[in-house]
Scaffold this motif. Structure first.
Motif, PDB file in Angstrom:
ATOM      1  N   ALA A  45       0.884  -1.161   0.000  1.00 42.77           N
ATOM      2  CA  ALA A  45       0.000   0.000   0.000  1.00 42.77           C
ATOM      3  C   ALA A  45       0.922   1.210   0.000  1.00 42.77           C
ATOM      4  O   ALA A  45       1.638   1.451   0.972  1.00 42.77           O
ATOM      5  N   VAL A  46       0.898   1.928  -1.111  1.00 44.74           N
ATOM      6  CA  VAL A  46       1.832   3.034  -1.299  1.00 44.74           C
ATOM      7  C   VAL A  46       1.061   4.330  -1.473  1.00 44.74           C
ATOM      8  O   VAL A  46       0.113   4.391  -2.260  1.00 44.74           O
ATOM      9  N   SER A  47       1.459   5.352  -0.738  1.00 49.63           N
ATOM     10  CA  SER A  47       0.884   6.684  -0.898  1.00 49.63           C
ATOM     11  C   SER A  47       1.959   7.604  -1.446  1.00 49.63           C
ATOM     12  O   SER A  47       3.069   7.665  -0.921  1.00 49.63           O
ATOM     13  N   ASN A  48       1.609   8.304  -2.507  1.00 51.49           N
ATOM     14  CA  ASN A  48       2.552   9.171  -3.193  1.00 51.49           C
ATOM     15  C   ASN A  48       1.933  10.559  -3.309  1.00 51.49           C
ATOM     16  O   ASN A  48       0.949  10.718  -4.013  1.00 51.49           O
ATOM     17  N   PRO A  49       2.405  11.546  -2.561  1.00 51.29           N
ATOM     18  CA  PRO A  49       3.737  11.627  -2.018  1.00 51.29           C
ATOM     19  C   PRO A  49       3.890  11.047  -0.612  1.00 51.29           C
ATOM     20  O   PRO A  49       4.981  10.680  -0.222  1.00 51.29           O
ATOM     21  N   MET A  74      -3.988   2.686  -0.676  1.00 45.16           N
ATOM     22  CA  MET A  74      -4.548   2.329   0.634  1.00 45.16           C
ATOM     23  C   MET A  74      -5.938   1.705   0.484  1.00 45.16           C
ATOM     24  O   MET A  74      -6.316   0.836   1.262  1.00 45.16           O
ATOM     25  N   GLY A  75      -6.700   2.126  -0.515  1.00 44.76           N
ATOM     26  CA  GLY A  75      -8.015   1.529  -0.757  1.00 44.76           C
ATOM     27  C   GLY A  75      -7.905   0.050  -1.086  1.00 44.76           C
ATOM     28  O   GLY A  75      -8.773  -0.744  -0.692  1.00 44.76           O
ATOM     29  N   ASP A  76      -6.848  -0.342  -1.785  1.00 46.25           N
ATOM     30  CA  ASP A  76      -6.625  -1.754  -2.084  1.00 46.25           C
ATOM     31  C   ASP A  76      -6.356  -2.537  -0.795  1.00 46.25           C
ATOM     32  O   ASP A  76      -6.827  -3.659  -0.638  1.00 46.25           O
ATOM     33  N   LEU A  77      -5.605  -1.921   0.109  1.00 46.34           N
ATOM     34  CA  LEU A  77      -5.355  -2.556   1.397  1.00 46.34           C
ATOM     35  C   LEU A  77      -6.666  -2.746   2.154  1.00 46.34           C
ATOM     36  O   LEU A  77      -6.939  -3.827   2.687  1.00 46.34           O
ATOM     37  N   LEU A  78      -7.488  -1.721   2.175  1.00 46.79           N
ATOM     38  CA  LEU A  78      -8.791  -1.842   2.854  1.00 46.79           C
ATOM     39  C   LEU A  78      -9.623  -2.960   2.248  1.00 46.79           C
ATOM     40  O   LEU A  78     -10.229  -3.752   2.971  1.00 46.79           O
ATOM     41  N   ALA A  79      -9.667  -3.024   0.929  1.00 46.04           N
ATOM     42  CA  ALA A  79     -10.448  -4.056   0.255  1.00 46.04           C
ATOM     43  C   ALA A  79      -9.946  -5.451   0.614  1.00 46.04           C
ATOM     44  O   ALA A  79     -10.735  -6.396   0.706  1.00 46.04           O
ATOM     45  N   ALA A  80      -8.657  -5.575   0.838  1.00 44.04           N
ATOM     46  CA  ALA A  80      -8.073  -6.881   1.168  1.00 44.04           C
ATOM     47  C   ALA A  80      -8.346  -7.304   2.606  1.00 44.04           C
ATOM     48  O   ALA A  80      -8.428  -8.497   2.882  1.00 44.04           O
ATOM     49  N   ILE A  81      -8.516  -6.335   3.506  1.00 46.01           N
ATOM     50  CA  ILE A  81      -8.644  -6.704   4.925  1.00 46.01           C
ATOM     51  C   ILE A  81     -10.046  -6.554   5.495  1.00 46.01           C
ATOM     52  O   ILE A  81     -10.346  -7.133   6.527  1.00 46.01           O
ATOM     53  N   GLU A  82     -10.891  -5.790   4.841  1.00 45.57           N
ATOM     54  CA  GLU A  82     -12.239  -5.621   5.367  1.00 45.57           C
ATOM     55  C   GLU A  82     -13.176  -6.667   4.798  1.00 45.57           C
ATOM     56  O   GLU A  82     -13.080  -7.014   3.627  1.00 45.57           O
TER      57      GLU A  82
END
Length: 122
Positions: free
Chosen positions: A28-32, A108-116
């Motif tokens: 999960a990468v946030s840029n910047p 980060m939305g992909d991370l949420l989709a994977a854990i929720e």
């Protein structure tokens, strides 16, 4: 989970991304920076930001003085943040803008989709 940090990216950023892919580790990468994810809970963000501008904008939006956030204030807005994050992601994909030049972006939305849990599934 990590940040890109503009304008000074971490010197081993490309290596870390490559190693993660090689070992099937999802990132999960946030840029910047993570503060972009916080911004997306409140507003759209399609223009390039450096880290300092993102930190400043996120504090303006939620009124906090430092880095500490009130998770309870953000949790109800996480799906909206995920939808907002998809807009620049789609633009970057369409324009073939490659990491780390895909600023702004957050997975980060992909991370949420994977854990929720998915609604309606038991």
């Amino acid at each position: 989970m990590f940040d890109v940090e503009w304008p000074q990216n971490h010197p081993n950023l490309d290596q870390a991304m490559r190693l993660a892919r090689e070992h099937d580790i999802k990132l999960a990468v946030s840029n910047p920076c993570f503060e972009l994810w916080l911004i997306l809970h409140h507003a759209d963000q399609s223009a390039f930001l450096d880290t300092k501008a993102a930190e400043r904008r996120s504090r303006e939006l939620d009124g906090r003085a430092g880095k500490r956030i009130d998770a309870a204030a953000y949790l109800p807005h996480r799906q909206a943040a995920s939808k907002r994050a998809s807009v620049p992601a789609e633009r970057h994909a369409r324009d073939q803008t490659a990491f780390p030049h895909d600023n702004p972006s957050s997975t980060m939305g992909d991370l949420l989709a994977a854990i929720e849990p998915v609604s309606g599934r038991g």
